[in-house]
Design a protein around this motif. Structure first.
Motif, short mmCIF file in Angstrom:
data_model
loop_
_atom_site.label_atom_id
_atom_site.label_comp_id
_atom_site.label_asym_id
_atom_site.label_seq_id
_atom_site.Cartn_x
_atom_site.Cartn_y
_atom_site.Cartn_z
N ARG A 6 0.82 -1.21 0.00
CA ARG A 6 0.00 0.00 0.00
C ARG A 6 0.86 1.26 0.00
O ARG A 6 0.52 2.27 -0.65
CB ARG A 6 -0.95 -0.01 1.20
CG ARG A 6 -1.96 1.15 1.17
CD ARG A 6 -2.97 1.06 2.30
NE ARG A 6 -2.37 1.27 3.60
CZ ARG A 6 -2.26 0.34 4.54
NH1 ARG A 6 -2.70 -0.89 4.31
NH2 ARG A 6 -1.70 0.62 5.71
N LEU A 10 0.56 4.10 -2.72
CA LEU A 10 0.30 5.50 -2.38
C LEU A 10 1.23 6.43 -3.15
O LEU A 10 0.82 7.45 -3.71
CB LEU A 10 0.50 5.72 -0.87
CG LEU A 10 -0.67 5.44 0.07
CD1 LEU A 10 -0.19 5.48 1.51
CD2 LEU A 10 -1.78 6.46 -0.15
N LEU A 27 -7.66 9.19 -0.81
CA LEU A 27 -6.71 8.08 -0.72
C LEU A 27 -7.28 6.95 0.14
O LEU A 27 -7.09 5.77 -0.15
CB LEU A 27 -5.38 8.57 -0.14
CG LEU A 27 -4.56 9.48 -1.06
CD1 LEU A 27 -3.41 10.13 -0.30
CD2 LEU A 27 -4.02 8.70 -2.26
N VAL A 38 -4.32 6.18 6.46
CA VAL A 38 -3.63 6.91 5.40
C VAL A 38 -2.68 7.94 6.00
O VAL A 38 -1.54 8.11 5.54
CB VAL A 38 -4.63 7.59 4.45
CG1 VAL A 38 -3.91 8.53 3.49
CG2 VAL A 38 -5.41 6.54 3.67
#
Length: 239
Positions: A6, A10, A27, A38
């Motif tokens: 992840r 991102l 996001l 996040v």
């Protein structure tokens, strides 16, 4: 998706949107996680040195400088195996070994499918006998080369005599499993090779080093015929 995957996703989402910022809410929706997750991920990226930044105000969010990161690289199974073997050779005594380890972690986290399977299968079949290495010395040599800084050494020669040298680093040479710092030695007023495992102490100074032609420093030495490794030739000519 695990956290490592992840984090890289991102980065790539922000790269794709740059220079437009993405909100934490967007996001979070994209990765089906909470906004708090996040925010923790973005903080982790910042602490790791990834050039992400918060853009305040209306229309703000988080963005990344695309010039400071690399785009995704798709590897074949053979290429992944080749990188695995090369990274396995970067033991503790190898220059930039720490960076090699983090690079390996990033590559492993980004790979999927046959390339990932091939790399992991090969990795399970590679062993190494650990070698002793002084990380402080290796780091000093790395910093002096990267920043063109004069380096002060305590060096033990082949005959066992220790001396103090002030050198202007020019590059690295590898031969027969050994690594050498090639530099202009101010003490000897000539090019010299210093075997890394014979450096007893090293400290970069604040003085900028003069540029030196690596090939010229090797003239008259046993390494006069040294050439750039084939795998690195495409990155640039021998200075």
């Amino acid at each position: 998706m695990n956290r490592t995957a992840r984090l890289y996703a991102l980065v790539e989402d922000m790269r794709a949107a740059a220079p437009r910022p993405l909100t934490v809410a967007a996001l979070a929706t994209r990765f089906d996680v909470s906004t708090r997750t996040v925010q923790r991920d973005l903080q982790t990226l910042m602490e790791a040195g990834v050039p992400v930044r918060s853009v305040p105000g209306r229309g703000g969010g988080w963005s990344i400088d695309p010039e400071m990161t690399l785009p995704p690289i798709r590897l074949t199974a053979d290429e992944a195996s080749a990188l695995t073997a090369a990274l396995a050779a970067a033991d503790a005594s190898t220059p930039y070994a720490s960076a090699a380890r983090t690079a390996a972690q990033k590559i492993a986290a980004s790979m999927t499918g046959p390339a990932s399977a091939a790399a992991r299968e090969l990795a399970a079949r590679i062993l190494t006998l650990p070698t002793r290495s002084d990380s402080a010395i290796r780091t000093a040599v790395e910093q002096s080369l990267a920043n063109n800084l004069v380096l002060q050494l305590s060096y033990t020669g082949a005959a066992g005599h220790e001396s103090t040298r002030v050198v202007e680093p020019a590059g690295l040479l590898t031969a027969a499993g050994r690594w050498y710092l090639i530099a202009w030695c101010r003490t000897r007023q000539a090019g010299r090779g210093f075997r890394l495992d014979r450096i007893a102490a090293a400290a970069p100074t604040n003085e900028r080093s003069q540029p030196h032609n690596l090939a010229e420093l090797l003239l008259g030495s046993a390494a006069v015929g040294a050439v750039q490794p084939t795998a690195l030739a495409s990155l640039g000519p021998l200075p």
